[in-house]
Design an enzyme around this catalytic site. Sequence first.
Site, PDB file in Angstrom:
ATOM      1  CE  LYS A 107      -5.176   5.731   4.583  1.00  0.00           C
ATOM      2  NZ  LYS A 107      -4.295   6.860   4.261  1.00  0.00           N
ATOM      3  CB  SER A 123      -2.194   3.669   2.089  1.00  0.00           C
ATOM      4  OG  SER A 123      -2.076   4.877   2.821  1.00  0.00           O
ATOM      5  CB  SER A 154      -0.910   7.354   4.976  1.00  0.00           C
ATOM      6  OG  SER A 154      -1.736   7.874   3.960  1.00  0.00           O
TER       7      SER A 154
END
Length: 460
Positions: free
Chosen positions: A117, A299, A114
């Site tokens: 991102k 997230s 993640s």
Amino acid sequence: MLRERWVALVTLVLLQLFVVAAGVHLLTSDLLVEKAPGSAAPAEPPPVPVVTAGPVLVAGGNGPLPAKGTLAGRLTEALGDPALGGHVGAAVIDAATGAVLFGSGADDGITPASTTKIATTVAALASLGPDTRLRTRVVQGSAPGSIVLVGGGDPTLTARKPSAVPAYPQPASLASLALRTARALKAAGTTKVTVTYDDSLYTGPAISSTWKPNYVPDGEAAPITALTVDEGRVAPDSRQRVADPSRTAYNAFVSLLSKYGVTVSKSGGRFRAPATAREIARVESAPVYALAERTLTLSDNDMAEALARQVAVKEGKPASFDGAAAAVRQVLTRLKAGQGVQVFDGSGLSPKNRITPAGLARLLAVAASPANPALHPIVTGMPIAGFTGTLGHRFGKDDAVHGLIRAKTGTLNGVSTLAGLTATQDGRLVTFAFMADDVPPGWGKAEAALDRLAAVVAAS
């Protein structure tokens, strides 16, 4: 998440009240001191220094650099933790100059999970601009008495009442869109319509071929479409996702339209609205800067994929997984921050993504630079150690670095990453990336090891 924000807010309010009360006490006590009869006026008192706690990230961040030898020794020792497995990379960069303060496997491509991102949100802010909003519209159809619900790619659009949504940022409301549509139709003398929907803004597969088959069934993300409500969830607080988010959003809109006194004479299917179609009503998302903050703090996989596709639209690429990945890389290259970044989706769910620790830390330095104010929501959106988002439960309850580290987490099977920024003890702003993609079972131990690495940087 909401409870953590309230705790932080209450703490700040209490600190402000304490400061005000202390000031009032000093002022009133000075006024109440009696002068001795005949005494001369007292001399001007010396100024009292005001001591406050340091900010989460110091302004300017231009303190002295940490000693490289000491930092390297401590980080090298911490990187040897067996919980991190056999493939670990690390980079620490001076945010002001871009100088590498520490590197170990810093140029190795590692699965970022993640922390992908960060790349997505930087590209979105740079390409779209922080104040852009995503629009969901209703336009006139090609035949008399027909209207088209047109998706603009806003996954935060909600079918709930606005008052029932406590989240920040406040999402656009499908009920508001239906009410505005009904009012416009009635004002034109129309109370009976045929409704179709247009989700053609996004193209290609709704589920990435690089994702594991369980991601959608397990609720990690919904199929990515340009028309969706409540991120394609079966219910607002459910992890379960619907099979066809566009059709589900359309059905909800038709139901709301009927509630507001407009009869839907015929339910239609997908229909591509003419580019010149007259707009009847619209609602808009929160600004991109707030969507980027949400993406990082929570997230949010769905929001990340939507932002990546919006970048593709703006950059003239197909709004698909492949087009979005190419568009993100194009924007980062334009920022001179694309080195070491290879992505196949916007959320980081793809195990094929590869980003180097140096590339990730460099990207954060670009986002934090005073020269790039449009990118600063990256900093404000980062989870705060011990307080918010995916870092709210980490770094231990009594850890000295609570509130001093902002960082994005990343977790997949066998992958654990942490990338963010902090100020050193002498006030130097630095960025870091610690990444491991050969983590043995028991990922919680790897998280703790990464937290120790970040704490070493903050204490340097």
